[in-house]
Design a protein around this motif. Structure first.
Motif, PDB file in Angstrom:
ATOM      1  N   ASP A  54       4.349  -3.595  34.216  1.00 32.77           N
ATOM      2  CA  ASP A  54       4.200  -2.733  32.849  1.00 32.77           C
ATOM      3  C   ASP A  54       2.813  -2.890  32.317  1.00 32.77           C
ATOM      4  OD1 ASP A  54       4.992  -1.042  30.893  1.00 32.77           O
ATOM      5  OD2 ASP A  54       6.624  -2.181  29.917  1.00 32.77           O
ATOM      6  N   ASP A  55       2.538  -2.178  31.471  1.00 37.35           N
ATOM      7  CA  ASP A  55       1.144  -1.768  30.931  1.00 37.35           C
ATOM      8  C   ASP A  55       0.841  -3.054  29.774  1.00 37.35           C
ATOM      9  OD1 ASP A  55       0.405   0.534  32.598  1.00 37.35           O
ATOM     10  OD2 ASP A  55       1.093   1.746  30.933  1.00 37.35           O
ATOM     11  N   ASP A  56       1.851  -3.490  29.147  1.00 41.11           N
ATOM     12  CA  ASP A  56       1.828  -4.387  28.156  1.00 41.11           C
ATOM     13  C   ASP A  56       2.970  -5.438  28.409  1.00 41.11           C
ATOM     14  OD1 ASP A  56      -0.521  -3.268  26.542  1.00 41.11           O
ATOM     15  OD2 ASP A  56       1.041  -1.697  26.133  1.00 41.11           O
ATOM     16  N   TRP A  57       2.868  -6.762  27.987  1.00 48.75           N
ATOM     17  CA  TRP A  57       3.808  -7.727  27.720  1.00 48.75           C
ATOM     18  C   TRP A  57       4.953  -7.368  26.903  1.00 48.75           C
ATOM     19  CZ3 TRP A  57       3.210 -11.586  31.434  1.00 48.75           C
ATOM     20  CH2 TRP A  57       2.052 -11.694  32.008  1.00 48.75           C
ATOM     21  N   GLY A  58       6.083  -7.458  27.174  1.00 49.74           N
ATOM     22  CA  GLY A  58       7.153  -7.084  26.317  1.00 49.74           C
ATOM     23  C   GLY A  58       8.519  -7.637  26.876  1.00 49.74           C
ATOM     24  N   VAL A  59       9.326  -7.678  25.836  1.00 48.94           N
ATOM     25  CA  VAL A  59      10.808  -8.134  26.115  1.00 48.94           C
ATOM     26  C   VAL A  59      12.004  -7.488  25.363  1.00 48.94           C
ATOM     27  CG1 VAL A  59      10.733 -10.216  24.343  1.00 48.94           C
ATOM     28  CG2 VAL A  59      12.413 -10.283  26.360  1.00 48.94           C
ATOM     29  N   THR A  60      12.936  -7.079  26.143  1.00 45.28           N
ATOM     30  CA  THR A  60      14.085  -6.598  25.456  1.00 45.28           C
ATOM     31  C   THR A  60      15.293  -7.203  25.890  1.00 45.28           C
ATOM     32  OG1 THR A  60      14.302  -5.107  27.477  1.00 45.28           O
ATOM     33  CG2 THR A  60      13.373  -4.137  25.210  1.00 45.28           C
ATOM     34  N   VAL A  61      16.345  -7.312  24.980  1.00 44.74           N
ATOM     35  CA  VAL A  61      17.538  -8.020  25.136  1.00 44.74           C
ATOM     36  C   VAL A  61      18.750  -7.390  24.853  1.00 44.74           C
ATOM     37  CG1 VAL A  61      18.861 -10.140  24.491  1.00 44.74           C
ATOM     38  CG2 VAL A  61      16.331 -10.024  24.273  1.00 44.74           C
ATOM     39  N   SER A  62      19.774  -7.521  25.625  1.00 44.02           N
ATOM     40  CA  SER A  62      21.098  -6.958  25.602  1.00 44.02           C
ATOM     41  C   SER A  62      22.135  -7.744  25.799  1.00 44.02           C
ATOM     42  CB  SER A  62      21.308  -5.782  26.424  1.00 44.02           C
ATOM     43  OG  SER A  62      21.173  -5.801  27.887  1.00 44.02           O
ATOM     44  N   GLY A  63      23.369  -7.278  25.439  1.00 39.86           N
ATOM     45  CA  GLY A  63      24.440  -8.173  25.726  1.00 39.86           C
ATOM     46  C   GLY A  63      25.006  -9.227  24.378  1.00 39.86           C
ATOM     47  N   ARG A  64      25.574 -10.119  24.974  1.00 39.70           N
ATOM     48  CA  ARG A  64      26.070 -11.234  24.100  1.00 39.70           C
ATOM     49  C   ARG A  64      24.959 -11.703  22.936  1.00 39.70           C
ATOM     50  NH1 ARG A  64      30.362 -14.753  23.295  1.00 39.70           N
ATOM     51  NH2 ARG A  64      31.444 -13.874  25.230  1.00 39.70           N
ATOM     52  N   ASP A  65      25.201 -11.368  21.762  1.00 33.20           N
ATOM     53  CA  ASP A  65      24.224 -12.329  20.607  1.00 33.20           C
ATOM     54  C   ASP A  65      22.860 -11.485  20.620  1.00 33.20           C
ATOM     55  OD1 ASP A  65      26.618 -13.591  19.928  1.00 33.20           O
ATOM     56  OD2 ASP A  65      26.032 -15.460  21.087  1.00 33.20           O
ATOM     57  N   ALA A  66      22.788 -10.486  21.285  1.00 34.18           N
ATOM     58  CA  ALA A  66      21.172  -9.883  21.582  1.00 34.18           C
ATOM     59  C   ALA A  66      20.464  -9.994  20.312  1.00 34.18           C
ATOM     60  CB  ALA A  66      21.634  -8.626  22.322  1.00 34.18           C
ATOM     61  N   ALA A  67      21.059  -9.538  19.093  1.00 34.99           N
ATOM     62  CA  ALA A  67      20.439  -9.468  17.989  1.00 34.99           C
ATOM     63  C   ALA A  67      19.813 -10.804  17.525  1.00 34.99           C
ATOM     64  CB  ALA A  67      21.149  -8.727  16.894  1.00 34.99           C
ATOM     65  N   ALA A  68      20.296 -11.973  17.968  1.00 29.67           N
ATOM     66  CA  ALA A  68      19.892 -12.974  17.466  1.00 29.67           C
ATOM     67  C   ALA A  68      18.755 -13.690  18.092  1.00 29.67           C
ATOM     68  CB  ALA A  68      21.086 -14.201  17.619  1.00 29.67           C
ATOM     69  N   VAL A  69      18.383 -12.918  19.458  1.00 30.49           N
ATOM     70  CA  VAL A  69      17.215 -13.276  20.425  1.00 30.49           C
ATOM     71  C   VAL A  69      15.996 -12.801  19.859  1.00 30.49           C
ATOM     72  CG1 VAL A  69      16.485 -13.529  22.546  1.00 30.49           C
ATOM     73  CG2 VAL A  69      18.925 -13.541  22.054  1.00 30.49           C
ATOM     74  N   PRO A  70      14.805 -13.429  19.701  1.00 27.22           N
ATOM     75  CA  PRO A  70      13.529 -12.808  19.212  1.00 27.22           C
ATOM     76  C   PRO A  70      12.868 -11.977  20.404  1.00 27.22           C
ATOM     77  CG  PRO A  70      13.183 -15.069  19.723  1.00 27.22           C
ATOM     78  CD  PRO A  70      14.797 -14.854  19.538  1.00 27.22           C
ATOM     79  N   THR A  71      12.588 -10.943  19.916  1.00 29.82           N
ATOM     80  CA  THR A  71      11.578 -10.101  21.082  1.00 29.82           C
ATOM     81  C   THR A  71      10.149 -10.030  20.820  1.00 29.82           C
ATOM     82  OG1 THR A  71      12.307  -7.997  19.706  1.00 29.82           O
ATOM     83  CG2 THR A  71      13.906  -8.938  21.505  1.00 29.82           C
ATOM     84  N   ASP A  72       9.641 -10.941  20.041  1.00 25.55           N
ATOM     85  CA  ASP A  72       8.194 -10.901  19.999  1.00 25.55           C
ATOM     86  C   ASP A  72       7.801 -12.111  20.813  1.00 25.55           C
ATOM     87  OD1 ASP A  72       9.012 -13.519  18.779  1.00 25.55           O
ATOM     88  OD2 ASP A  72       8.420 -12.684  16.564  1.00 25.55           O
ATOM     89  N   GLU A  73       6.349 -12.483  20.474  1.00 26.78           N
ATOM     90  CA  GLU A  73       5.810 -13.488  21.392  1.00 26.78           C
ATOM     91  C   GLU A  73       6.387 -14.847  21.271  1.00 26.78           C
ATOM     92  OE1 GLU A  73       3.124 -12.982  23.295  1.00 26.78           O
ATOM     93  OE2 GLU A  73       3.271 -10.854  23.037  1.00 26.78           O
ATOM     94  N   THR A  74       7.255 -14.914  20.390  1.00 25.42           N
ATOM     95  CA  THR A  74       7.928 -16.693  20.653  1.00 25.42           C
ATOM     96  C   THR A  74       9.051 -16.407  21.278  1.00 25.42           C
ATOM     97  OG1 THR A  74       9.604 -15.896  18.766  1.00 25.42           O
ATOM     98  CG2 THR A  74       7.542 -16.619  17.903  1.00 25.42           C
ATOM     99  N   ASN A  75       9.343 -15.434  21.946  1.00 26.75           N
ATOM    100  CA  ASN A  75      10.578 -15.374  23.021  1.00 26.75           C
ATOM    101  C   ASN A  75      10.333 -16.169  24.187  1.00 26.75           C
ATOM    102  OD1 ASN A  75      11.852 -14.333  25.658  1.00 26.75           O
ATOM    103  ND2 ASN A  75      13.208 -13.462  24.158  1.00 26.75           N
ATOM    104  N   ILE A  76      11.189 -17.270  24.642  1.00 31.13           N
ATOM    105  CA  ILE A  76      10.892 -18.236  25.601  1.00 31.13           C
ATOM    106  C   ILE A  76      10.629 -17.504  26.951  1.00 31.13           C
ATOM    107  CG2 ILE A  76      13.231 -18.908  26.048  1.00 31.13           C
ATOM    108  CD1 ILE A  76      12.099 -21.636  26.281  1.00 31.13           C
ATOM    109  N   ALA A  77      11.436 -16.643  27.232  1.00 32.75           N
ATOM    110  CA  ALA A  77      11.188 -15.826  28.458  1.00 32.75           C
ATOM    111  C   ALA A  77       9.714 -15.175  28.613  1.00 32.75           C
ATOM    112  CB  ALA A  77      12.288 -14.906  28.708  1.00 32.75           C
TER     113      ALA A  77
END
Length: 314
Positions: A54-77
């Protein structure tokens, strides 16, 4: 039309959850971590992690408990992707897409699993061929459980859990997991309560080492012996923070589980059953009684993080 070399196809890696069959916690070390001896088993509840250029670093999350997972730079993945890129001297941003089935903040290493999967996925996307030993070292930088999710199967962890020794375990085990209602438990909070309980009692944790009962049970493949060997030194702390978990444990044992314990730092409760039919019966009893709003059945051990798709070779 872009060639495969110009735009590598996405890579997807499947990664399991873990349960700690034995978790023995020693004194705090100078670095703030506690000395551990733990028997890990990978179980068939999975997250799927896809990385794509991709052009930029990023992360999206779906599925179980997705809203509880950070999608900023603190995301461990995302941190895992950046760490491997830095290690390889690359500046090739990726987007990480996580499809979750592993409970979040549930003591089953969901975040660590996603980090392990991302290391494998990015390594293949970028065609690095990073030696396994180096991947394990990077995994240990990200978290104590991450190396095991690369490894999978059954293993003994020492140090803070990141030093692994494979176990020649026999048998296929049938599990029922009960994710807790409401918010999860933070691992630092549970360890803090562990320290508080020891300070209150005036006791010092012993230096941990694998128990003979656990090692014997794993070698035998006997589910009953394994259940009898369950130990989790963090369980009193987890129960102190979430007293409702005691009700779940009591109910599961009453409905016929061979054994039960809080998984890792909790609050997911894990039950071992005699077989597949017993697991179904237990899952039905827990939900029908109203004790559990949700249950997950799984088997173990299973493989660690592994490719589902990989870039085509031109």
């Amino acid at each position: 039309m872009s060639s495969a070399m110009e735009t590598p196809p996405a890579v997807t890696v499947r990664v399991p959850a873990k349960v700690n069959l034995e978790l023995l916690v020693g004194p705090a070390r100078e670095d703030g971590y506690h000395a551990l001896s733990t028997a890990f088993q990978a179980v068939s509840i999975h997250d799927d992690v896809t990385v794509d250029a991709d052009d930029d670093w990023g992360v999206t999350v779906s599925g179980r408990d997705a809203a509880a997972v950070p999608t900023d730079e603190t995301n461990i993945a995302l941190r895992a992707a950046r760490l491997l890129a830095a290690h390889a001297g690359l500046d090739e941003p990726v987007h990480v897409s996580i499809r979750k089935d592993i409970p979040v903040a549930g003591g089953m290493a969901g975040g660590s699993a996603d980090a392990a999967a991302t290391l494998i996925a990015c390594d293949h996307l970028w065609g690095l061929g990073t030696p396994r030993e180096e991947l394990l070292e990077l995994a240990a930088e990200l978290g104590s459980d991450v190396p095991f999710l690369l490894h999978g199967g059954t293993a003994i962890g020492s140090g803070r859990g990141e030093l692994l020794a494979p176990v020649l375990a026999r048998g296929r085990f049938h599990w029922v997991f009960v994710p807790a209602k409401g918010a999860g438990l933070s691992t630092p909070a549970v360890y803090g309560e562990f320290d508080r309980l020891h300070a209150e009692a005036g006791t010092t944790p012993a230096d941990p080492e694998p128990s003979p009962a656990m090692m014997s049970a794993l070698r035998s493949g006997d589910a009953t012996a394994l259940a009898r060997a369950f130990t989790n030194d963090l369980q009193p702390a987890a129960l102190a923070l979430r007293p409702d978990l005691a009700t779940v444990l009591e109910a599961g044992l009453g409905f016929g589980a061979l054994g039960g314990l809080v998984s890792g730092s909790g609050p997911t409760v894990a039950f071992l059953t005699a077989g597949a039919e017993s697991a179904i019966d237990l899952a039905v009893a827990l939900t029908a009684s109203g004790v559990a709003h949700d249950v997950l059945r799984a088997t173990g051990p299973v493989h660690g993080a592994h490719l589902l798709t990989a870039p085509r070779i031109s």
